[in-house]
Scaffold this motif. Structure first.
Motif, PDB file in Angstrom:
ATOM      1  N   GLU A   1       0.832  -1.213   0.000  1.00 56.41           N
ATOM      2  CA  GLU A   1       0.000   0.000   0.000  1.00 56.41           C
ATOM      3  C   GLU A   1       0.863   1.259   0.000  1.00 56.41           C
ATOM      4  OE1 GLU A   1      -3.185   2.211   2.921  1.00 56.41           O
ATOM      5  OE2 GLU A   1      -3.187   0.024   2.891  1.00 56.41           O
ATOM      6  N   GLY A   2       1.896   1.270   0.817  1.00 53.53           N
ATOM      7  CA  GLY A   2       2.786   2.428   0.880  1.00 53.53           C
ATOM      8  C   GLY A   2       3.578   2.628  -0.399  1.00 53.53           C
ATOM      9  N   ILE A   3       4.035   1.535  -1.003  1.00 54.86           N
ATOM     10  CA  ILE A   3       4.780   1.620  -2.259  1.00 54.86           C
ATOM     11  C   ILE A   3       3.887   2.193  -3.354  1.00 54.86           C
ATOM     12  CG2 ILE A   3       5.873   0.261  -4.090  1.00 54.86           C
ATOM     13  CD1 ILE A   3       6.832  -1.642  -1.806  1.00 54.86           C
ATOM     14  N   VAL A   4       2.665   1.697  -3.438  1.00 53.87           N
ATOM     15  CA  VAL A   4       1.718   2.202  -4.438  1.00 53.87           C
ATOM     16  C   VAL A   4       1.503   3.700  -4.237  1.00 53.87           C
ATOM     17  CG1 VAL A   4      -0.699   2.131  -5.185  1.00 53.87           C
ATOM     18  CG2 VAL A   4       0.566  -0.003  -4.843  1.00 53.87           C
ATOM     19  N   LYS A   5       1.323   4.122  -3.006  1.00 56.43           N
ATOM     20  CA  LYS A   5       1.076   5.539  -2.700  1.00 56.43           C
ATOM     21  C   LYS A   5       2.277   6.407  -3.079  1.00 56.43           C
ATOM     22  CE  LYS A   5      -0.397   8.452   1.213  1.00 56.43           C
ATOM     23  NZ  LYS A   5       0.440   9.591   1.039  1.00 56.43           N
ATOM     24  N   VAL A   6       3.464   6.011  -2.669  1.00 62.65           N
ATOM     25  CA  VAL A   6       4.662   6.802  -2.948  1.00 62.65           C
ATOM     26  C   VAL A   6       4.950   6.860  -4.447  1.00 62.65           C
ATOM     27  CG1 VAL A   6       7.183   6.826  -2.668  1.00 62.65           C
ATOM     28  CG2 VAL A   6       5.718   6.479  -0.685  1.00 62.65           C
TER      29      VAL A   6
ATOM     30  N   TYR B   1       1.589   0.730 -11.133  1.00 69.60           N
ATOM     31  CA  TYR B   1       1.532   0.920  -9.682  1.00 69.60           C
ATOM     32  C   TYR B   1       0.236   0.415  -9.075  1.00 69.60           C
ATOM     33  CZ  TYR B   1       5.425   3.842 -11.044  1.00 69.60           C
ATOM     34  OH  TYR B   1       6.594   4.296 -11.595  1.00 69.60           O
ATOM     35  N   ASN B   2      -0.359  -0.596  -9.680  1.00 75.06           N
ATOM     36  CA  ASN B   2      -1.552  -1.187  -9.073  1.00 75.06           C
ATOM     37  C   ASN B   2      -1.114  -2.195  -8.014  1.00 75.06           C
ATOM     38  OD1 ASN B   2      -1.698  -4.063 -10.212  1.00 75.06           O
ATOM     39  ND2 ASN B   2      -1.426  -2.836 -12.074  1.00 75.06           N
ATOM     40  N   PRO B   3      -1.921  -2.389  -6.978  1.00 73.52           N
ATOM     41  CA  PRO B   3      -1.525  -3.256  -5.868  1.00 73.52           C
ATOM     42  C   PRO B   3      -1.164  -4.687  -6.280  1.00 73.52           C
ATOM     43  CG  PRO B   3      -3.397  -1.935  -5.225  1.00 73.52           C
ATOM     44  CD  PRO B   3      -3.185  -1.704  -6.701  1.00 73.52           C
ATOM     45  N   GLU B   4      -1.859  -5.242  -7.249  1.00 70.64           N
ATOM     46  CA  GLU B   4      -1.574  -6.620  -7.659  1.00 70.64           C
ATOM     47  C   GLU B   4      -0.177  -6.730  -8.269  1.00 70.64           C
ATOM     48  OE1 GLU B   4      -4.404  -4.947  -8.710  1.00 70.64           O
ATOM     49  OE2 GLU B   4      -5.718  -5.853  -7.207  1.00 70.64           O
ATOM     50  N   ARG B   5       0.168  -5.782  -9.121  1.00 68.87           N
ATOM     51  CA  ARG B   5       1.495  -5.819  -9.753  1.00 68.87           C
ATOM     52  C   ARG B   5       2.589  -5.593  -8.717  1.00 68.87           C
ATOM     53  NH1 ARG B   5       3.667  -3.443 -15.393  1.00 68.87           N
ATOM     54  NH2 ARG B   5       5.871  -3.766 -14.990  1.00 68.87           N
ATOM     55  N   VAL B   6       2.393  -4.609  -7.862  1.00 71.27           N
ATOM     56  CA  VAL B   6       3.413  -4.328  -6.841  1.00 71.27           C
ATOM     57  C   VAL B   6       3.565  -5.528  -5.911  1.00 71.27           C
ATOM     58  CG1 VAL B   6       4.052  -2.826  -4.915  1.00 71.27           C
ATOM     59  CG2 VAL B   6       3.132  -1.826  -7.016  1.00 71.27           C
ATOM     60  N   LEU B   7       2.464  -6.173  -5.541  1.00 70.61           N
ATOM     61  CA  LEU B   7       2.558  -7.373  -4.709  1.00 70.61           C
ATOM     62  C   LEU B   7       3.385  -8.444  -5.411  1.00 70.61           C
ATOM     63  CD1 LEU B   7       1.852  -9.035  -2.224  1.00 70.61           C
ATOM     64  CD2 LEU B   7      -0.285  -9.680  -3.371  1.00 70.61           C
TER      65      LEU B   7
ATOM     66  N   THR C   1       2.856   6.370  -6.991  1.00 70.08           N
ATOM     67  CA  THR C   1       1.799   7.104  -7.686  1.00 70.08           C
ATOM     68  C   THR C   1       1.965   8.607  -7.493  1.00 70.08           C
ATOM     69  OG1 THR C   1       0.252   5.263  -7.496  1.00 70.08           O
ATOM     70  CG2 THR C   1      -0.701   7.438  -7.846  1.00 70.08           C
ATOM     71  N   GLU C   2       2.142   9.035  -6.263  1.00 68.36           N
ATOM     72  CA  GLU C   2       2.287  10.463  -5.992  1.00 68.36           C
ATOM     73  C   GLU C   2       3.560  11.024  -6.611  1.00 68.36           C
ATOM     74  OE1 GLU C   2       1.902  11.018  -1.761  1.00 68.36           O
ATOM     75  OE2 GLU C   2      -0.208  10.422  -1.784  1.00 68.36           O
ATOM     76  N   GLY C   3       4.642  10.264  -6.549  1.00 68.26           N
ATOM     77  CA  GLY C   3       5.905  10.716  -7.131  1.00 68.26           C
ATOM     78  C   GLY C   3       5.827  10.846  -8.642  1.00 68.26           C
ATOM     79  N   ASN C   4       5.202   9.867  -9.279  1.00 67.95           N
ATOM     80  CA  ASN C   4       5.049   9.896 -10.727  1.00 67.95           C
ATOM     81  C   ASN C   4       4.210  11.095 -11.149  1.00 67.95           C
ATOM     82  OD1 ASN C   4       4.243   9.364 -13.427  1.00 67.95           O
ATOM     83  ND2 ASN C   4       4.642   7.215 -13.141  1.00 67.95           N
ATOM     84  N   ARG C   5       3.108  11.299 -10.482  1.00 61.04           N
ATOM     85  CA  ARG C   5       2.224  12.422 -10.842  1.00 61.04           C
ATOM     86  C   ARG C   5       2.898  13.769 -10.598  1.00 61.04           C
ATOM     87  NH1 ARG C   5      -3.580   9.822  -9.085  1.00 61.04           N
ATOM     88  NH2 ARG C   5      -3.644   8.451 -10.883  1.00 61.04           N
ATOM     89  N   ALA C   6       3.593  13.889  -9.482  1.00 65.00           N
ATOM     90  CA  ALA C   6       4.268  15.160  -9.188  1.00 65.00           C
ATOM     91  C   ALA C   6       5.389  15.438 -10.188  1.00 65.00           C
ATOM     92  CB  ALA C   6       4.829  15.131  -7.767  1.00 65.00           C
ATOM     93  N   THR C   7       6.083  14.412 -10.592  1.00 71.16           N
ATOM     94  CA  THR C   7       7.196  14.573 -11.522  1.00 71.16           C
ATOM     95  C   THR C   7       6.736  14.923 -12.931  1.00 71.16           C
ATOM     96  OG1 THR C   7       8.515  13.013 -10.234  1.00 71.16           O
ATOM     97  CG2 THR C   7       9.208  13.399 -12.518  1.00 71.16           C
TER      98      THR C   7
END
Length: 69
Positions: free
Chosen positions: A13-18, A44-50, A20-26
């Motif tokens: 969950e934290g990886i997805v959040k970081v 950055y969907n939870p299934e792929r990151v898992l 996603t937010e980093g990509n959008r901000a950049t």
């Protein structure tokens, strides 16, 4: 104290959040919101990151997290 460790399923969950937010901000001033949404969903969907925290190969070392203790 901050420790660095290989990510586990509990960190998804934290990886997805970081990511996603980093990509959008950049890239918000370079790409459309629609494109950023598509990239977020694909990479950055939870299934792929898992899946990516559950396996590592010679070419993919996985995710690492910095944890404050």
């Amino acid at each position: 104290m901050i420790t660095i460790q290989k990510a586990t399923a509990t960190h998804v969950e934290g990886i997805v959040k970081v990511c996603t937010e980093g990509n959008r901000a950049t890239y918000k001033d370079i790409y459309t919101q629609e494109y950023l949404d598509r990239i977020t969903e694909e990479f950055y969907n939870p299934e792929r990151v898992l899946s990516e925290v559950s396996t590592s190969t010679r070419d993919w070392g996985g995710y690492f997290v910095a944890l404050e203790r």
